[in-house]
Every structure is written in structure tokens, then in C-alpha cells.
Design an enzyme around this catalytic site. Structure first.
Site, mmCIF file in Angstrom:
data_model
loop_
_atom_site.group_PDB
_atom_site.id
_atom_site.type_symbol
_atom_site.label_atom_id
_atom_site.label_comp_id
_atom_site.label_asym_id
_atom_site.label_seq_id
_atom_site.Cartn_x
_atom_site.Cartn_y
_atom_site.Cartn_z
ATOM 1 N N HIS A 17 0.831 -1.209 0.000
ATOM 2 C CA HIS A 17 0.000 0.000 0.000
ATOM 3 C C HIS A 17 0.865 1.258 0.000
ATOM 4 C CE1 HIS A 17 -3.729 2.260 1.245
ATOM 5 N NE2 HIS A 17 -2.815 3.087 1.728
ATOM 6 N N GLU A 18 1.833 1.315 0.901
ATOM 7 C CA GLU A 18 2.674 2.508 0.990
ATOM 8 C C GLU A 18 3.607 2.638 -0.212
ATOM 9 O OE1 GLU A 18 1.811 4.655 2.974
ATOM 10 O OE2 GLU A 18 0.626 3.477 4.393
ATOM 11 N N HIS A 31 1.709 4.175 -3.015
ATOM 12 C CA HIS A 31 1.683 5.633 -2.860
ATOM 13 C C HIS A 31 2.968 6.234 -3.427
ATOM 14 C CE1 HIS A 31 -2.010 6.258 -0.819
ATOM 15 N NE2 HIS A 31 -1.657 5.760 0.367
ATOM 16 N N HIS A 45 -5.565 6.621 -2.976
ATOM 17 C CA HIS A 45 -6.544 5.654 -2.486
ATOM 18 C C HIS A 45 -7.669 5.468 -3.508
ATOM 19 C CE1 HIS A 45 -4.964 7.084 1.581
ATOM 20 N NE2 HIS A 45 -4.539 5.847 1.421
#
Length: 275
Positions: A174-175, A178, A184
Site C-alpha cells: 500500500h505505501e 503511494h 486511495h
């Protein structure tokens, strides 16, 4: 007189028993509420718990909104819409992203992070490589909470993976997504066609986590199973949903254990093809 004493003792016993039962029921309710909170394993719930009491111990002059780091001189927006934030593709078609990993992690924690870094190699052109002298790189640190900047920044940029709550494959991916430039899923420009945001249930001051952004969706479908999707109760002030999918309100959201096929498709369309 004796009878009066007996009656008083019986009443006292019943009151004590009543208080005891009340205490048990109250404790049971508290445990149920706490259990409900802890049972939420959505990506956003894990990050929210990790960040709940975290400070902002960062290497850059920045602030954190949710799990997104933003430079103090920037607006709360997707920086990728403002400047070129993609990592550069080399002549052989691979995209090399230099990284450093803090020595504060245990060998087990470091292995989980490395697993997350290597997972991109299986199905994309992204290649995370240990930094040598590269100017731009990601600096993976056990700072306070889980967070990352969106997209490439000039110079070293922090990806925070707190040892308390952020060391799992889905959070690492997830990070890193980014850092590659992805926001998101529920912030997509077309999200209103797929989810309803219940602002009345959101913790005051956290509404910015639900703003709609002018995203490049790369002609991919909205993805409830994306590792970038928030959970149903993200930033809820009253244990009521803040995000409801439709037309099927019962569909699972935010529970991804790893990148979805759509997450991978977007990486490939943004970085690995001439799309």
C-alpha cells in the site's frame, strides 16, 4: 429485630449481586466493542490504528494526512496532477527505484519489507534496488505510523513503516504504491458511481481523507478489492459505516491481503507500456 437484620442482609446481598451482574454486563459490552474494533482487519483500519497515537517524526518538513505525507508548502491534493512524479523508465524498459532500509528493523521485519519490494518484480517492470549514489530514492524508516508521499520526490523521501502495526505485506505494498504515484481507490474521480461516502459518520477533522481527486484512472475499472481501498468503517466516529459500496452494499471493501489484478494492471499501464 432479628427478622429485620436478616431482611437487611438479604437486600444488601441482592444489591451486591445486582451490582456484580451489572459490572459483568458492562465489562462484557466493553470487551465486545473493543473486540469489534480489533476485528476490523481492513487496510485502512490497520493503518488508522498504527497512526492513531503516532506523532510525526519525519525526515522532511512535512505533515501527514491519513497515511499520505504532504510537504508543508503544498495543498492537500494529488501532487501527481501538479508535476511529473513518475519514476523514470530505463532503456531496457525496467523502472529502477532505489531504496534504503533502516537498520532498526529486526531480520524478520526486514524480510517482510523485502518481500513487499520483490512482489512488484513478479508481474510489473518495477525493480526496487538498494541505493548507491542515486539522487532520488525511498528511505524506509520505522517512524511513527504508516505513511508515504504520493509519487517520486526530488531527493530521498520517507516511506514510514512503523514496527508497531505496519509490517505486513498488504501495508508495505500500500505505501509503496503511494510512492509510485497511486492514491486511495475511494478518492478516484469516478468514485461516486461506485461508493457512497457518509460524511455524517466521519470523525470531525478527518473529512479530507474522503475528498475526490482528479485521478488518472488509466481506463481501469473501479476496484473494491484494491489494496488501496479504504474499509467500510474508516475514520468512523460512531462505529457506523463511512463508505458503502453500491449497487451491492454487502460487497467486501478494504480487506485486500495483497495487490489485486487491477492494482498490477495500473502499474503496468502507467510505467511498463506505451499506454
Amino acid at each position: 429485630m432479628f427478622l429485620l437484620v436478616v431482611v437487611c442482609l438479604l437486600l444488601s446481598s441482592l444489591q451486591a449481586q445486582s451490582r456484580s451482574i451489572g459490572d459483568i454486563l458492562e465489562k462484557s459490552n466493553e470487551e465486545t466493542e473493543n473486540s469489534t474494533e480489533q476485528d476490523d482487519i481492513s487496510v485502512s483500519a490497520i493503518i488508522e490504528r498504527a497512526n492513531k497515537y503516532a506523532g510525526q517524526r519525519m525526515n522532511e518538513p512535512s505533515i501527514v494526512f491519513g497515511d499520505i505525507a504532504v510537504a508543508t508548502n503544498s495543498e492537500i491534493t494529488d501532487p501527481c496532477t501538479a508535476y511529473g512524479c513518475k519514476w523514470q523508465r530505463s532503456q531496457n524498459g525496467k523502472v529502477f527505484v532505489p531504496f534504503l532500509i533502516s537498520g532498526e528493523y529486526s531480520s524478520k521485519e526486514k524480510n517482510v519489507i523485502l518481500q513487499g519490494l520483490r512482489s512488484f518484480e513478479k508481474s510489473t517492470c518495477i525493480r526496487f534496488r538498494p541505493r548507491t549514489e542515486e539522487r532520488d530514492y525511498i528511505n524506509i524508516q520505522p517512524n511513527s505510523g504508516c505513511y508515504s508521499f504520493v509519487g517520486r520526490r526530488i531527493g530521498g523521501q520517507t516511506v514510514s513503516l512503523d514496527r508497531a502495526g505496519c509490517i505486513s505485506l498488504n501495508i508495505v505494498q500500500h505505501e509503496l504504491l503511494h510512492a509510485l504515484g497511486f492514491h486511495h481507490e475511494h478518492n478516484r474521480s469516478d468514485r461516486d458511481n461506485h461508493v457512497q461516502i457518509l460524511f455524517t459518520n466521519i470523525i470531525p477533522g478527518q473529512e479530507h481523507n474522503f475528498g475526490k481527486i482528479k485521478t488518472n484512472n488509466l481506463k481501469t475499472a473501479y476496484d473494491y478489492s484494491s489494496v488501496m481501498h479504504y474499509g467500510r468503517f474508516a475514520f468512523s466516529k460512531n462505529r457506523q459505516p463511512t463508505i458503502i459500496p453500491f449497487p451491492d452494499g454487502n460487497i467486501s471493501i478494504g480487506k485486500a491481503e495483497k495487490m489485486s489484478s487491477n492494482d498490477i494492471l495500473r502499474i503496468n499501464r502507467l510505467y511498463c507500456s506505451t499506454f
